[in-house]
Motif scaffolding. Structure first.
Motif, PDB file in Angstrom:
ATOM      1  N   VAL A   1      -2.812   5.905   7.955  1.00  0.00           N
ATOM      2  CA  VAL A   1      -2.508   7.319   7.746  1.00  0.00           C
ATOM      3  C   VAL A   1      -1.988   7.465   6.323  1.00  0.00           C
ATOM      4  CG1 VAL A   1      -1.206   9.337   8.515  1.00  0.00           C
ATOM      5  CG2 VAL A   1      -1.926   7.600  10.172  1.00  0.00           C
ATOM      6  N   SER A   2      -2.513   8.430   5.606  1.00  0.00           N
ATOM      7  CA  SER A   2      -2.088   8.650   4.222  1.00  0.00           C
ATOM      8  C   SER A   2      -0.896   9.601   4.171  1.00  0.00           C
ATOM      9  CB  SER A   2      -3.250   9.216   3.407  1.00  0.00           C
ATOM     10  OG  SER A   2      -3.646  10.473   3.918  1.00  0.00           O
ATOM     11  N   SER A   3      -0.239   9.613   3.029  1.00  0.00           N
ATOM     12  CA  SER A   3       0.896  10.518   2.737  1.00  0.00           C
ATOM     13  C   SER A   3       2.041  10.353   3.727  1.00  0.00           C
ATOM     14  CB  SER A   3       0.430  11.982   2.722  1.00  0.00           C
ATOM     15  OG  SER A   3      -0.547  12.185   1.728  1.00  0.00           O
ATOM     16  N   GLN A   4       2.302   9.108   4.141  1.00  0.00           N
ATOM     17  CA  GLN A   4       3.403   8.850   5.060  1.00  0.00           C
ATOM     18  C   GLN A   4       4.607   8.206   4.377  1.00  0.00           C
ATOM     19  OE1 GLN A   4       3.335   9.821   8.426  1.00  0.00           O
ATOM     20  NE2 GLN A   4       1.531  10.896   7.618  1.00  0.00           N
ATOM     21  N   GLY A   5       4.488   7.985   3.098  1.00  0.00           N
ATOM     22  CA  GLY A   5       5.613   7.388   2.390  1.00  0.00           C
ATOM     23  C   GLY A   5       6.718   8.385   2.113  1.00  0.00           C
TER      24      GLY A   5
ATOM     25  N   GLY B   1      -5.812   6.430  13.695  1.00  0.00           N
ATOM     26  CA  GLY B   1      -4.388   6.488  13.419  1.00  0.00           C
ATOM     27  C   GLY B   1      -3.787   5.185  12.966  1.00  0.00           C
TER      28      GLY B   1
ATOM     29  N   ARG C   1      -0.982  14.737  -3.144  1.00  0.00           N
ATOM     30  CA  ARG C   1      -1.295  15.459  -1.912  1.00  0.00           C
ATOM     31  C   ARG C   1      -2.442  16.449  -2.105  1.00  0.00           C
ATOM     32  NH1 ARG C   1       4.622  16.609   0.962  1.00  0.00           N
ATOM     33  NH2 ARG C   1       5.065  14.390   1.425  1.00  0.00           N
TER      34      ARG C   1
ATOM     35  N   THR D   1       4.836  14.105  16.679  1.00  0.00           N
ATOM     36  CA  THR D   1       3.931  15.178  16.252  1.00  0.00           C
ATOM     37  C   THR D   1       3.163  15.789  17.409  1.00  0.00           C
ATOM     38  OG1 THR D   1       2.206  13.525  15.816  1.00  0.00           O
ATOM     39  CG2 THR D   1       3.635  14.152  13.971  1.00  0.00           C
TER      40      THR D   1
ATOM     41  N   GLU E   1      -1.205   3.877  -1.833  1.00  0.00           N
ATOM     42  CA  GLU E   1      -0.744   3.499  -0.491  1.00  0.00           C
ATOM     43  C   GLU E   1      -0.525   2.002  -0.337  1.00  0.00           C
ATOM     44  OE1 GLU E   1       0.125   5.521   1.783  1.00  0.00           O
ATOM     45  OE2 GLU E   1      -0.651   7.434   1.012  1.00  0.00           O
TER      46      GLU E   1
END
Length: 289
Positions: free
Chosen positions: A127-131, A124, A141, A2, A103
């Motif tokens: 971290v959310s929404s990494q699945g 870091g 989201r 990123t 999560e």
């Protein structure tokens, strides 16, 4: 990956960061101003209701007159800090209740993630929404975005209010220390040829002796006259420059309408400041003694 890899991407990130960070700070300041305005309206309505219930305002008085009965009223900074703190805690607890089952984190880890994210520290490690996939992914989201947005705004506003309280405490400590120094006898009077601003103390008529040279002067000046010492032109010019600078400062503060004194006066903990400090200066009331 990123992070930018190419030179063009890094240059773009620098300029985008300058504009983006400035716009984000502007958005947070506007949010803070609207929150304080809303709290001021609510707290003023509560204050008017209490005054009406206590009999200070007659029940038949009009609402417009009741509002004008508190001209320039501002909410206390401590009430604003308490409300913002409670709001940040409620948002963090609600967000943690969402992150824990989705999560798979512990509730304490979710609270830790909320504080690190809302305060923009961003280690870091969480971290959310990494699945790869979530149940009701679009709804999750959206809720994640709203929680982070509200949390960052509340924590940013809370940090600014806490900074104002810290400034008040420091001003109070400095005022106490400076007033204690002002109450002590001047230690510079022993050096007769040293001229310092504020070192000369006016003598009362009862303390003057009859054998003095002048009709009424300062104690250090009479000491010089009795000892026969002369003031050099350099010391006299320096004293005149200091006196002129002090006079210009007093005239400027008087013209601006907020003369500041160190001892024997109430210090304004909200004076000055730009950005969020300027918003506090305009929106909040001074509560320090």
């Amino acid at each position: 990956m990123t992070t930018p890899v190419t030179v063009a991407g890094k240059v773009f990130l620098i300029f985008y960061g300058l504009l983006g960070c400035a716009a984000t700070i502007l958005f947070f300041n506007l949010f803070l101003e609207r929150i304080i305005t809303l709290l001021a309206v609510v707290m003023k309505a509560i204050r008017l209701r209490r005054m009406r219930n206590s009999g200070l305002l007659p029940p038949g008085i009009s609402k417009d007159f009741a509002v004008s009965a508190l001209p320039g009223w501002k909410p206390s900074v401590y009430y604003v800090m308490l409300i913002l703190g409670l709001s940040a805690i409620v948002i963090s607890c609600c967000a943690s209740a969402m992150y824990t089952p989705v999560e798979g984190w512990a509730y304490l880890d979710s609270l830790y993630f909320c504080f690190v994210t809302f305060s923009t520290i961003g280690f870091g490690d969480f971290v959310s929404s990494q699945g790869a996939a979530y149940d009701y992914q679009a709804l999750y989201r959206l809720a994640n975005f709203l929680f982070i947005l509200l949390g960052v705004c509340c924590i940013y506003s809370l940090f600014n209010v806490i900074s104002i309280v810290i400034k008040q405490v420091l001003n109070w400590i400095l005022g106490k220390v400076c007033c204690q120094r002002c109450n002590k006898p001047n230690v510079f009077l022993g050096r007769r040829n040293a001229i310092r601003p504020g070192s000369r103390i006016r003598c009362g008529h009862a303390g003057r002796s009859n054998d003095s040279d002048g009709p009424g002067g300062d104690s250090d000046t009479e000491g010089r006259r009795l000892s026969g010492e002369m003031i050099s032109m350099r010391d006299l010019a320096a004293s005149n420059k200091v006196s002129l600078a002090l006079m210009q400062k007093q005239l400027s503060e008087t013209a601006n309408g907020y003369p500041r004194t160190v001892c024997g006066s109430r210090q304004n903990g909200f004076s000055g400041g730009v950005g969020a400090l300027g918003i506090m200066n305009n929106r909040l009331a001074e509560t320090s003694n």
